[in-house]
Design a protein around this motif. Structure first.
Motif, PDB file in Angstrom:
ATOM      1  N   MET A  34       0.835  -1.196   0.000  1.00  0.00           N
ATOM      2  CA  MET A  34       0.000   0.000   0.000  1.00  0.00           C
ATOM      3  C   MET A  34       0.875   1.253   0.000  1.00  0.00           C
ATOM      4  O   MET A  34       1.940   1.297   0.601  1.00  0.00           O
ATOM      5  CB  MET A  34      -0.910   0.018   1.222  1.00  0.00           C
ATOM      6  N   ILE A  35       0.399   2.286  -0.660  1.00  0.00           N
ATOM      7  CA  ILE A  35       1.093   3.578  -0.704  1.00  0.00           C
ATOM      8  C   ILE A  35       0.602   4.408   0.471  1.00  0.00           C
ATOM      9  O   ILE A  35      -0.582   4.705   0.580  1.00  0.00           O
ATOM     10  CB  ILE A  35       0.803   4.299  -2.038  1.00  0.00           C
ATOM     11  N   ASN A  36       1.519   4.780   1.361  1.00  0.00           N
ATOM     12  CA  ASN A  36       1.181   5.557   2.542  1.00  0.00           C
ATOM     13  C   ASN A  36       1.171   7.042   2.171  1.00  0.00           C
ATOM     14  O   ASN A  36       2.176   7.589   1.708  1.00  0.00           O
ATOM     15  CB  ASN A  36       2.205   5.291   3.645  1.00  0.00           C
ATOM     16  N   VAL A  37       0.022   7.713   2.389  1.00  0.00           N
ATOM     17  CA  VAL A  37      -0.198   9.062   1.867  1.00  0.00           C
ATOM     18  C   VAL A  37      -0.365  10.066   3.001  1.00  0.00           C
ATOM     19  O   VAL A  37      -1.058   9.803   3.984  1.00  0.00           O
ATOM     20  CB  VAL A  37      -1.475   9.093   0.981  1.00  0.00           C
ATOM     21  N   GLY A  38       0.252  11.234   2.833  1.00  0.00           N
ATOM     22  CA  GLY A  38       0.018  12.355   3.722  1.00  0.00           C
ATOM     23  C   GLY A  38      -0.523  13.536   2.939  1.00  0.00           C
ATOM     24  O   GLY A  38      -0.190  13.730   1.766  1.00  0.00           O
ATOM     25  N   ILE A  39      -1.387  14.327   3.587  1.00  0.00           N
ATOM     26  CA  ILE A  39      -1.991  15.500   2.952  1.00  0.00           C
ATOM     27  C   ILE A  39      -1.786  16.702   3.865  1.00  0.00           C
ATOM     28  O   ILE A  39      -2.105  16.646   5.057  1.00  0.00           O
ATOM     29  CB  ILE A  39      -3.494  15.286   2.691  1.00  0.00           C
ATOM     30  N   VAL A  40      -1.262  17.784   3.311  1.00  0.00           N
ATOM     31  CA  VAL A  40      -1.095  19.040   4.049  1.00  0.00           C
ATOM     32  C   VAL A  40      -2.037  20.074   3.445  1.00  0.00           C
ATOM     33  O   VAL A  40      -2.140  20.207   2.223  1.00  0.00           O
ATOM     34  CB  VAL A  40       0.360  19.533   3.975  1.00  0.00           C
ATOM     35  N   GLY A  41      -2.712  20.825   4.313  1.00  0.00           N
ATOM     36  CA  GLY A  41      -3.719  21.774   3.838  1.00  0.00           C
ATOM     37  C   GLY A  41      -5.040  21.068   3.650  1.00  0.00           C
ATOM     38  O   GLY A  41      -5.698  21.186   2.618  1.00  0.00           O
ATOM     39  N   GLY A  42      -5.437  20.326   4.683  1.00  0.00           N
ATOM     40  CA  GLY A  42      -6.515  19.359   4.535  1.00  0.00           C
ATOM     41  C   GLY A  42      -7.926  19.883   4.547  1.00  0.00           C
ATOM     42  O   GLY A  42      -8.863  19.117   4.312  1.00  0.00           O
ATOM     43  N   GLU A  45      -9.268  11.928  11.572  1.00  0.00           N
ATOM     44  CA  GLU A  45      -9.264  13.242  12.204  1.00  0.00           C
ATOM     45  C   GLU A  45      -8.109  14.059  11.641  1.00  0.00           C
ATOM     46  O   GLU A  45      -7.085  13.505  11.228  1.00  0.00           O
ATOM     47  CB  GLU A  45      -9.101  13.105  13.723  1.00  0.00           C
ATOM     48  N   PHE A  46      -8.275  15.367  11.621  1.00  0.00           N
ATOM     49  CA  PHE A  46      -7.195  16.239  11.190  1.00  0.00           C
ATOM     50  C   PHE A  46      -6.036  16.125  12.178  1.00  0.00           C
ATOM     51  O   PHE A  46      -6.234  16.075  13.397  1.00  0.00           O
ATOM     52  CB  PHE A  46      -7.660  17.686  11.111  1.00  0.00           C
ATOM     53  N   SER A  47      -4.837  16.108  11.640  1.00  0.00           N
ATOM     54  CA  SER A  47      -3.637  15.925  12.445  1.00  0.00           C
ATOM     55  C   SER A  47      -2.922  17.249  12.672  1.00  0.00           C
ATOM     56  O   SER A  47      -2.966  18.154  11.826  1.00  0.00           O
ATOM     57  CB  SER A  47      -2.684  14.952  11.740  1.00  0.00           C
ATOM     58  N   SER A  48      -2.240  17.349  13.832  1.00  0.00           N
ATOM     59  CA  SER A  48      -1.406  18.515  14.116  1.00  0.00           C
ATOM     60  C   SER A  48       0.055  18.227  13.793  1.00  0.00           C
ATOM     61  O   SER A  48       0.918  19.093  13.977  1.00  0.00           O
ATOM     62  CB  SER A  48      -1.530  18.910  15.589  1.00  0.00           C
ATOM     63  N   GLU A  49       0.351  17.025  13.322  1.00  0.00           N
ATOM     64  CA  GLU A  49       1.723  16.628  13.031  1.00  0.00           C
ATOM     65  C   GLU A  49       1.826  16.070  11.619  1.00  0.00           C
ATOM     66  O   GLU A  49       0.846  15.560  11.055  1.00  0.00           O
ATOM     67  CB  GLU A  49       2.197  15.569  14.036  1.00  0.00           C
ATOM     68  N   ILE A  50       3.022  16.180  11.074  1.00  0.00           N
ATOM     69  CA  ILE A  50       3.322  15.652   9.743  1.00  0.00           C
ATOM     70  C   ILE A  50       4.273  14.477   9.886  1.00  0.00           C
ATOM     71  O   ILE A  50       5.358  14.617  10.473  1.00  0.00           O
ATOM     72  CB  ILE A  50       3.949  16.741   8.842  1.00  0.00           C
ATOM     73  N   ASN A  51       3.874  13.317   9.397  1.00  0.00           N
ATOM     74  CA  ASN A  51       4.767  12.160   9.370  1.00  0.00           C
ATOM     75  C   ASN A  51       5.743  12.356   8.208  1.00  0.00           C
ATOM     76  O   ASN A  51       5.327  12.349   7.049  1.00  0.00           O
ATOM     77  CB  ASN A  51       3.953  10.873   9.190  1.00  0.00           C
ATOM     78  N   VAL A  61      -3.985  13.751   7.629  1.00  0.00           N
ATOM     79  CA  VAL A  61      -4.485  14.940   6.939  1.00  0.00           C
ATOM     80  C   VAL A  61      -4.176  16.109   7.851  1.00  0.00           C
ATOM     81  O   VAL A  61      -4.840  16.305   8.876  1.00  0.00           O
ATOM     82  CB  VAL A  61      -5.994  14.847   6.645  1.00  0.00           C
ATOM     83  N   PHE A  62      -3.167  16.887   7.515  1.00  0.00           N
ATOM     84  CA  PHE A  62      -2.657  17.943   8.386  1.00  0.00           C
ATOM     85  C   PHE A  62      -3.428  19.239   8.190  1.00  0.00           C
ATOM     86  O   PHE A  62      -3.644  19.690   7.067  1.00  0.00           O
ATOM     87  CB  PHE A  62      -1.175  18.169   8.079  1.00  0.00           C
ATOM     88  N   SER A  63      -3.836  19.828   9.301  1.00  0.00           N
ATOM     89  CA  SER A  63      -4.485  21.136   9.257  1.00  0.00           C
ATOM     90  C   SER A  63      -4.217  21.855  10.564  1.00  0.00           C
ATOM     91  O   SER A  63      -4.544  21.345  11.645  1.00  0.00           O
ATOM     92  CB  SER A  63      -6.001  20.990   9.042  1.00  0.00           C
ATOM     93  N   THR A  64      -3.608  23.034  10.507  1.00  0.00           N
ATOM     94  CA  THR A  64      -3.301  23.779  11.729  1.00  0.00           C
ATOM     95  C   THR A  64      -4.566  24.304  12.398  1.00  0.00           C
ATOM     96  O   THR A  64      -4.631  24.409  13.622  1.00  0.00           O
ATOM     97  CB  THR A  64      -2.372  24.963  11.406  1.00  0.00           C
ATOM     98  N   SER A  65      -5.577  24.597  11.611  1.00  0.00           N
ATOM     99  CA  SER A  65      -6.786  25.205  12.176  1.00  0.00           C
ATOM    100  C   SER A  65      -7.816  24.179  12.641  1.00  0.00           C
ATOM    101  O   SER A  65      -8.734  24.523  13.383  1.00  0.00           O
ATOM    102  CB  SER A  65      -7.432  26.133  11.140  1.00  0.00           C
ATOM    103  N   ARG A  66      -7.687  22.926  12.204  1.00  0.00           N
ATOM    104  CA  ARG A  66      -8.720  21.924  12.497  1.00  0.00           C
ATOM    105  C   ARG A  66      -8.186  20.724  13.268  1.00  0.00           C
ATOM    106  O   ARG A  66      -8.896  19.715  13.409  1.00  0.00           O
ATOM    107  CB  ARG A  66      -9.329  21.424  11.178  1.00  0.00           C
ATOM    108  N   LYS A 106     -10.084  17.547  15.103  1.00  0.00           N
ATOM    109  CA  LYS A 106     -11.490  17.466  14.701  1.00  0.00           C
ATOM    110  C   LYS A 106     -11.662  16.430  13.582  1.00  0.00           C
ATOM    111  O   LYS A 106     -10.743  16.185  12.809  1.00  0.00           O
ATOM    112  CB  LYS A 106     -11.986  18.831  14.226  1.00  0.00           C
ATOM    113  N   PRO A 107     -12.837  15.827  13.472  1.00  0.00           N
ATOM    114  CA  PRO A 107     -13.070  14.865  12.389  1.00  0.00           C
ATOM    115  C   PRO A 107     -12.943  15.528  11.019  1.00  0.00           C
ATOM    116  O   PRO A 107     -13.349  16.688  10.837  1.00  0.00           O
ATOM    117  CB  PRO A 107     -14.508  14.390  12.631  1.00  0.00           C
ATOM    118  N   VAL A 108     -12.369  14.808  10.092  1.00  0.00           N
ATOM    119  CA  VAL A 108     -12.289  15.307   8.713  1.00  0.00           C
ATOM    120  C   VAL A 108     -13.685  15.627   8.192  1.00  0.00           C
ATOM    121  O   VAL A 108     -13.883  16.590   7.440  1.00  0.00           O
ATOM    122  CB  VAL A 108     -11.573  14.267   7.815  1.00  0.00           C
TER     123      VAL A 108
END
Length: 325
Positions: free
Chosen positions: A1-9, A56-62, A32-37, A40-42
């Protein structure tokens, strides 16, 4: 599987990307990274995904995901790469315009390849970093590239394009307010749109002597999504010659199709398709082109690029039905 990260979610393009990735047979969304969210659930933002995900929106980036999508506003992708560590082995697909032009397509040791599959599929397949094209730029290029390929753009090019309100992003502004946008159209950035540089760059790639004037008038439409482009130039090609040229150029492009009938926007909304129609009148070749600005003009094309980068069928998770009625 391709492990995916999203910034600006929390934006439109991220929402569409998440929707596509959730049904992709080879991907797993890591964060799914979002500083403002953060926390909270996506689905608190992307309510159309309720029942499809518990993310849920993440506060950290893997930093070690296989591929990182940057769905940030223009200028912010560079800042993200400055502020956060990303593994050298992580592929990056940037949906902003930060790295689209050849004179600014690098960040550190990373060089970004311009990601229009119909122009340079082979380069994308071998790339580690992609600069996803702009929505208007995608539609204009797909309308003009075959003509550039045979150096048939020696005269001035005139382009009219109308786009839906989602092209302006999810942040509230005067020109996206319902009361202003409804039953209304307006011109903006006439003859000076930021996507013209991308288009000129690609046309020159196919036609090194290209120096014709490109006159582009963009228009805000009173609908949510989609782009309708009409471009015309003087041409010695007959209609039959033009049709053969376009069919041959896009023979290996699974999302680009020629129509014998005039186009309407609902044919492509909710799809990764680009539809083209050719017409010849009074010595001028008229090309109409339609795409969904959030899919073929953004998230769908980004996923198409990911598929190519990971040697998958480029159509994976992108065979979508238009919202035709």
């Amino acid at each position: 599987m391709i492990n995916v990260g999203i910034v600006g979610g929390s934006g439109y393009t991220a929402g569409e990307l998440i929707r596509l990735l959730l049904v992709h047979p080879k991907t797993k969304i890591d964060f799914v990274f979002s500083t403002s969210r953060a926390g909270k659930p996506v689905t608190s933002v992307h309510q159309d995904l309720l029942g499809d995900t518990n993310l849920e929106f993440s506060s950290e980036i893997n930093p070690n995901v296989d591929v990182l999508f940057l769905c940030t506003g223009h200028g912010n992708s560079t800042k993200i790469l400055q502020d956060f560590t990303v593994s050298p082995g992580t592929k990056i697909i940037d949906l902003s315009r930060d790295f689209r032009l050849a004179d600014n397509n690098s960040f550190g040791n990373r060089k970004f390849i311009y990601g229009l599959p119909e122009l340079q599929k082979s380069a994308i397949s071998d790339a580690d970093n992609i600069a996803n094209p702009g929505c208007f730029a995608t539609a204009i290029q797909l309308a003009l590239l075959p003509a550039a390929h045979i150096s048939a753009l020696e005269n001035g090019i005139h382009i009219h394009g109308i786009t839906g309100s989602t092209g302006a992003g999810s942040s509230l502004r005067d020109t996206t307010h319902f009361s202003w946008r409804d039953n209304n159209v307006s011109i903006y950035k006439a003859l000076d749109h930021q996507h013209v540089g991308e288009v000129t760059q690609s046309l020159t790639q196919l036609f090194p002597d290209y120096n014709s004037e490109l006159n582009f008038v963009p228009v805000r439409g009173n609908f949510s999504r989609g782009i309708f482009i009409s471009a015309y130039t003087e041409s010695d090609l007959s209609l039959e010659q033009a049709q053969s040229l376009y069919e041959e150029f896009y023979a290996d492009a699974p999302f680009v199709h020629l129509s014998e009938e005039p186009l309407h926007l609902k044919q492509v909304v909710n799809t990764n398709k680009c539809l083209l129609h050719l017409q010849k009148e009074n010595g001028k070749l008229l090309v109409t082109c339609i795409i969904d600005n959030l899919l073929k003009g953004a998230s769908g094309q980004a996923l198409q690029n990911m598929n190519l980068m990971f040697k998958l069928d480029e159509k994976t998770a992108l065979q979508l039905k238009a919202t035709h009625f």
